[in-house]
Write a protein that holds these residues in place. Structure first.
Motif, PDB file in Angstrom:
ATOM      1  N   HIS A   1       0.809  -1.215   0.000  1.00 58.35           N
ATOM      2  CA  HIS A   1       0.000   0.000   0.000  1.00 58.35           C
ATOM      3  C   HIS A   1       0.848   1.274   0.000  1.00 58.35           C
ATOM      4  CE1 HIS A   1       1.210  -0.109   4.136  1.00 58.35           C
ATOM      5  NE2 HIS A   1       0.509   0.960   4.445  1.00 58.35           N
TER       6      HIS A   1
ATOM      7  N   ILE B   1      -1.124   4.648   0.713  1.00 57.01           N
ATOM      8  CA  ILE B   1      -2.582   4.668   0.658  1.00 57.01           C
ATOM      9  C   ILE B   1      -3.076   4.222   2.036  1.00 57.01           C
ATOM     10  CG2 ILE B   1      -4.643   3.640  -0.355  1.00 57.01           C
ATOM     11  CD1 ILE B   1      -3.099   3.163  -2.901  1.00 57.01           C
TER      12      ILE B   1
ATOM     13  N   ILE C   1      -9.231   0.663   1.069  1.00 54.23           N
ATOM     14  CA  ILE C   1      -8.718   2.029   1.135  1.00 54.23           C
ATOM     15  C   ILE C   1      -9.585   2.784   2.137  1.00 54.23           C
ATOM     16  CG2 ILE C   1      -8.265   4.140  -0.150  1.00 54.23           C
ATOM     17  CD1 ILE C   1      -8.106   2.360  -2.691  1.00 54.23           C
TER      18      ILE C   1
ATOM     19  N   ALA D   1      -7.632   9.555  -0.898  1.00 54.62           N
ATOM     20  CA  ALA D   1      -6.398   8.849  -1.277  1.00 54.62           C
ATOM     21  C   ALA D   1      -6.066   9.094  -2.747  1.00 54.62           C
ATOM     22  CB  ALA D   1      -6.534   7.358  -0.998  1.00 54.62           C
ATOM     23  N   ARG D   2      -7.070   9.098  -3.608  1.00 53.56           N
ATOM     24  CA  ARG D   2      -6.845   9.359  -5.029  1.00 53.56           C
ATOM     25  C   ARG D   2      -6.309  10.776  -5.229  1.00 53.56           C
ATOM     26  NH1 ARG D   2     -11.385   7.590  -7.870  1.00 53.56           N
ATOM     27  NH2 ARG D   2     -12.534   9.165  -6.720  1.00 53.56           N
TER      28      ARG D   2
ATOM     29  N   THR E   1      -2.694  10.964  -3.962  1.00 53.33           N
ATOM     30  CA  THR E   1      -1.782  10.203  -4.817  1.00 53.33           C
ATOM     31  C   THR E   1      -1.531  10.945  -6.125  1.00 53.33           C
ATOM     32  OG1 THR E   1      -2.554   8.136  -3.833  1.00 53.33           O
ATOM     33  CG2 THR E   1      -1.410   7.979  -5.944  1.00 53.33           C
TER      34      THR E   1
ATOM     35  N   PHE F   1      -9.419   3.512  -7.916  1.00 52.57           N
ATOM     36  CA  PHE F   1      -9.600   3.901  -6.516  1.00 52.57           C
ATOM     37  C   PHE F   1     -11.071   3.748  -6.106  1.00 52.57           C
ATOM     38  CE2 PHE F   1      -5.377   5.676  -6.631  1.00 52.57           C
ATOM     39  CZ  PHE F   1      -4.971   5.737  -5.311  1.00 52.57           C
TER      40      PHE F   1
ATOM     41  N   THR G   1      -7.303  -1.669  -1.996  1.00 55.21           N
ATOM     42  CA  THR G   1      -5.881  -1.351  -2.119  1.00 55.21           C
ATOM     43  C   THR G   1      -5.215  -2.232  -3.166  1.00 55.21           C
ATOM     44  OG1 THR G   1      -5.875  -0.732   0.217  1.00 55.21           O
ATOM     45  CG2 THR G   1      -3.739  -1.093  -0.808  1.00 55.21           C
TER      46      THR G   1
END
Length: 197
Positions: free
Chosen positions: A32, A50, A67, A73-74, A77, A105, A110
């Motif tokens: 992750h 993540i 996730i 998280a997207r 990232t 995502f 994950t």
């Protein structure tokens, strides 16, 4: 998450990638997270992780890891990848290639992000292999037997390994006729969008 270069090199050198999706998720591994190397100074790295929730605690299999906040998280990232590599002359091609990663995502998984990001990089390198998942293959639990079974299920006679992998098989526990032979793998190619990575 995105694979290490050593992992990418093994996959690129192989005809088949067997995704270990039914093994225990390990927080201190690269399942992750990844290290991003600065474009102008590859020795300077930082972690990209993540945030991941494990529904069954430490016993959670990789395929079941979730996730924690997919939308956040997207965004994080994408921002970190753009910050590190947006100045690259290859950025337009990479930005387009990464669209499937951002889309996955939404699955909340994950493992889906890790597998898709790896597939994208392999596609950029021109890899034409096939991908199988351990959850869909028959294999005994002991590590030597499992590796032999997975190699046989993939109809392969050799597995690629990195440092330490040459001793993974226990010759005393696996009959030589059924055992795959280990082989060290080369470094990844040094051209195209991943050069210098």
């Amino acid at each position: 998450m995105f694979p290490r270069l050593a992992t990418l090199a093994k996959l690129f050198a192989a005809d088949t990638w067997i995704v270990l999706d039914d093994v225990q998720f390990t927080r201190r591994d690269y399942q992750h997270r990844t290290r991003l190397a600065a474009l102008e100074d590859p020795d300077r790295t930082r972690w990209l992780s993540i945030p991941t929730h494990l529904p069954q605690g430490r016993q959670t299999a990789i395929r079941d890891a979730l996730i924690a906040d997919p939308a956040s998280a997207r965004r994080r990232t994408k921002a970190m990848i753009r910050q590190e590599y947006g100045a690259s002359p290859d950025w337009p091609a990479l930005q387009t290639a990464l669209e499937p990663v951002w889309a996955v995502f939404d699955t909340g998984r994950t493992a889906a992000v890790a597998e898709t990001s790896t597939r994208v990089l392999l596609d950029l390198l021109g890899w034409n292999g096939r991908v199988l998942a351990t959850s869909g293959l028959p294999a005994r639990p002991e590590r030597s037997q499992r590796l032999a079974d997975l190699t046989a299920a993939a109809d392969a006679g050799t597995y690629l390994c990195g440092t330490g992998g040459m001793t993974y098989l226990d010759p005393a526990r696996s009959p030589s006729a059924a055992s795959p032979s280990p082989r060290s793998c080369p470094r990844p190619p040094g051209s195209g969008p991943l050069r210098g990575a």
